[in-house]
Design a protein around this motif. Structure first.
Motif, PDB file in Angstrom:
ATOM      1  N   TYR A 211       0.774  -1.139  -0.167  1.00  0.00           N
ATOM      2  CA  TYR A 211       0.176   0.047   0.095  1.00  0.00           C
ATOM      3  C   TYR A 211       0.924   1.248   0.020  1.00  0.00           C
ATOM      4  O   TYR A 211       2.012   1.128   0.645  1.00  0.00           O
ATOM      5  CB  TYR A 211      -1.075  -0.027   1.357  1.00  0.00           C
ATOM      6  N   ALA A 212       0.422   2.226  -0.671  1.00  0.00           N
ATOM      7  CA  ALA A 212       1.024   3.471  -0.485  1.00  0.00           C
ATOM      8  C   ALA A 212       0.931   4.047   0.725  1.00  0.00           C
ATOM      9  O   ALA A 212       0.014   3.810   1.399  1.00  0.00           O
ATOM     10  CB  ALA A 212       0.388   4.628  -1.407  1.00  0.00           C
ATOM     11  N   ASP A 213       1.849   4.789   1.522  1.00  0.00           N
ATOM     12  CA  ASP A 213       1.711   5.274   2.820  1.00  0.00           C
ATOM     13  C   ASP A 213       0.485   6.156   3.155  1.00  0.00           C
ATOM     14  O   ASP A 213      -0.120   6.262   4.221  1.00  0.00           O
ATOM     15  CB  ASP A 213       3.107   6.107   3.048  1.00  0.00           C
ATOM     16  N   SER A 214       0.134   6.903   1.996  1.00  0.00           N
ATOM     17  CA  SER A 214      -0.951   7.770   2.209  1.00  0.00           C
ATOM     18  C   SER A 214      -2.275   7.145   2.374  1.00  0.00           C
ATOM     19  O   SER A 214      -3.320   7.620   2.650  1.00  0.00           O
ATOM     20  CB  SER A 214      -1.028   8.553   1.069  1.00  0.00           C
ATOM     21  N   VAL A 215      -2.328   5.783   1.899  1.00  0.00           N
ATOM     22  CA  VAL A 215      -3.586   5.016   2.156  1.00  0.00           C
ATOM     23  C   VAL A 215      -3.667   4.042   3.012  1.00  0.00           C
ATOM     24  O   VAL A 215      -4.642   3.435   3.501  1.00  0.00           O
ATOM     25  CB  VAL A 215      -4.149   4.621   0.747  1.00  0.00           C
ATOM     26  N   ARG A 216      -2.403   3.603   3.672  1.00  0.00           N
ATOM     27  CA  ARG A 216      -2.239   2.432   4.492  1.00  0.00           C
ATOM     28  C   ARG A 216      -3.239   2.649   5.743  1.00  0.00           C
ATOM     29  O   ARG A 216      -3.423   3.787   6.257  1.00  0.00           O
ATOM     30  CB  ARG A 216      -0.968   2.093   4.866  1.00  0.00           C
ATOM     31  N   GLY A 217      -4.173   1.679   6.002  1.00  0.00           N
ATOM     32  CA  GLY A 217      -4.941   1.716   7.145  1.00  0.00           C
ATOM     33  C   GLY A 217      -6.394   2.341   6.632  1.00  0.00           C
ATOM     34  O   GLY A 217      -7.357   2.071   7.605  1.00  0.00           O
ATOM     35  N   ARG A 218      -6.506   2.762   5.648  1.00  0.00           N
ATOM     36  CA  ARG A 218      -7.827   3.345   5.085  1.00  0.00           C
ATOM     37  C   ARG A 218      -8.361   2.652   3.952  1.00  0.00           C
ATOM     38  O   ARG A 218      -9.478   2.385   3.864  1.00  0.00           O
ATOM     39  CB  ARG A 218      -7.629   4.827   4.677  1.00  0.00           C
ATOM     40  N   PHE A 219      -7.340   1.877   3.104  1.00  0.00           N
ATOM     41  CA  PHE A 219      -7.817   1.271   1.904  1.00  0.00           C
ATOM     42  C   PHE A 219      -7.269  -0.247   2.092  1.00  0.00           C
ATOM     43  O   PHE A 219      -6.238  -0.373   2.616  1.00  0.00           O
ATOM     44  CB  PHE A 219      -6.959   1.715   0.470  1.00  0.00           C
ATOM     45  N   THR A 220      -8.244  -1.120   1.289  1.00  0.00           N
ATOM     46  CA  THR A 220      -8.100  -2.436   1.311  1.00  0.00           C
ATOM     47  C   THR A 220      -8.233  -2.891   0.056  1.00  0.00           C
ATOM     48  O   THR A 220      -9.323  -2.831  -0.675  1.00  0.00           O
ATOM     49  CB  THR A 220      -8.797  -3.174   2.301  1.00  0.00           C
ATOM     50  N   ILE A 221      -7.101  -3.713  -0.568  1.00  0.00           N
ATOM     51  CA  ILE A 221      -7.182  -4.380  -1.743  1.00  0.00           C
ATOM     52  C   ILE A 221      -7.514  -5.729  -1.520  1.00  0.00           C
ATOM     53  O   ILE A 221      -7.129  -6.377  -0.484  1.00  0.00           O
ATOM     54  CB  ILE A 221      -6.012  -4.054  -2.876  1.00  0.00           C
ATOM     55  N   SER A 222      -8.523  -6.343  -2.451  1.00  0.00           N
ATOM     56  CA  SER A 222      -8.987  -7.866  -2.344  1.00  0.00           C
ATOM     57  C   SER A 222      -9.264  -8.441  -3.599  1.00  0.00           C
ATOM     58  O   SER A 222      -9.531  -7.626  -4.559  1.00  0.00           O
ATOM     59  CB  SER A 222      -9.996  -7.720  -0.994  1.00  0.00           C
ATOM     60  N   GLU A 223      -9.611  -9.717  -3.549  1.00  0.00           N
ATOM     61  CA  GLU A 223      -9.875 -10.356  -4.899  1.00  0.00           C
ATOM     62  C   GLU A 223     -11.009 -11.428  -4.697  1.00  0.00           C
ATOM     63  O   GLU A 223     -11.014 -11.985  -3.644  1.00  0.00           O
ATOM     64  CB  GLU A 223      -8.698 -10.914  -5.533  1.00  0.00           C
ATOM     65  N   ASP A 224     -11.853 -11.497  -5.472  1.00  0.00           N
ATOM     66  CA  ASP A 224     -12.943 -12.595  -5.570  1.00  0.00           C
ATOM     67  C   ASP A 224     -12.426 -13.430  -6.791  1.00  0.00           C
ATOM     68  O   ASP A 224     -13.025 -12.880  -8.018  1.00  0.00           O
ATOM     69  CB  ASP A 224     -14.184 -11.941  -5.523  1.00  0.00           C
ATOM     70  N   ASN A 225     -11.985 -14.435  -6.507  1.00  0.00           N
ATOM     71  CA  ASN A 225     -11.485 -15.395  -7.843  1.00  0.00           C
ATOM     72  C   ASN A 225     -12.720 -15.934  -8.649  1.00  0.00           C
ATOM     73  O   ASN A 225     -12.633 -15.954  -9.712  1.00  0.00           O
ATOM     74  CB  ASN A 225     -10.687 -16.444  -7.217  1.00  0.00           C
ATOM     75  N   ALA A 226     -13.734 -16.207  -7.765  1.00  0.00           N
ATOM     76  CA  ALA A 226     -14.920 -16.665  -8.510  1.00  0.00           C
ATOM     77  C   ALA A 226     -15.655 -15.656  -9.535  1.00  0.00           C
ATOM     78  O   ALA A 226     -16.273 -16.131 -10.194  1.00  0.00           O
ATOM     79  CB  ALA A 226     -16.088 -17.194  -7.320  1.00  0.00           C
ATOM     80  N   LYS A 227     -15.362 -14.183  -9.038  1.00  0.00           N
ATOM     81  CA  LYS A 227     -15.895 -13.267  -9.931  1.00  0.00           C
ATOM     82  C   LYS A 227     -15.002 -12.734 -10.788  1.00  0.00           C
ATOM     83  O   LYS A 227     -15.173 -11.896 -11.484  1.00  0.00           O
ATOM     84  CB  LYS A 227     -16.700 -12.359  -9.106  1.00  0.00           C
ATOM     85  N   ASN A 228     -13.661 -13.317 -10.736  1.00  0.00           N
ATOM     86  CA  ASN A 228     -12.585 -12.489 -11.657  1.00  0.00           C
ATOM     87  C   ASN A 228     -12.819 -11.201 -11.327  1.00  0.00           C
ATOM     88  O   ASN A 228     -12.607 -10.173 -12.257  1.00  0.00           O
ATOM     89  CB  ASN A 228     -12.505 -13.123 -12.931  1.00  0.00           C
ATOM     90  N   THR A 229     -12.778 -10.625 -10.193  1.00  0.00           N
ATOM     91  CA  THR A 229     -12.863  -9.283  -9.871  1.00  0.00           C
ATOM     92  C   THR A 229     -11.810  -8.792  -8.359  1.00  0.00           C
ATOM     93  O   THR A 229     -11.670  -9.580  -7.571  1.00  0.00           O
ATOM     94  CB  THR A 229     -14.325  -8.768  -9.250  1.00  0.00           C
TER      95      THR A 229
END
Length: 117
Positions: free
Chosen positions: A59-77
């Motif tokens: 994560y970029a320092d400016s967003v760490r703790g506020r943003f979360t990246i995740s994936e759903d393999n079943a939806k390819n999203t």
């Protein structure tokens, strides 16, 4: 040809939340790297968050703790959950994938996020 379609952008008040989605035209379960970048007017494109196999999150320092990246393999999203948004988060957000270490880079068309009261 890999196609990426972002959605979920919009106008939100400071302190609010948004979730961006990136729908991919291929299976994401084995992709080498997936990421979200953003570009504000007059600024270079910058990395916001990334997933690199095996599940190395960054994560970029400016967003760490506020943003979360995740994936759903079943939806390819791939998702970017954004909380406690502030005006400095205003930008066009782009989805990015690299299928393998030696493959090319693929970008979505971008989705606008505006944080304003």
């Amino acid at each position: 040809q890999v196609q990426l379609v972002e959605s979920g952008g919009g106008l939100v008040q400071p302190g609010g939340s948004l979730r961006l989605s990136c729908s991919a035209s291929l299976s994401i379960s084995s992709l080498y790297r997936m990421a979200w970048y953003r570009q504000a007017p007059g600024e270079p494109r910058e990395l916001v968050a990334s997933i690199t196999r095996v599940l190395n999150l960054n994560y970029a320092d400016s967003v760490r703790g506020r943003f979360t990246i995740s994936e759903d393999n079943a939806k390819n999203t791939v998702y970017l959950q954004m909380k406690i948004l502030n005006p400095e988060d205003t930008a066009v957000y782009y989805c990015y994938v690299r299928p393998s270490r030696l493959a090319g880079d693929y970008w979505g068309q971008g989705t606008q996020v505006t944080v304003s009261s």
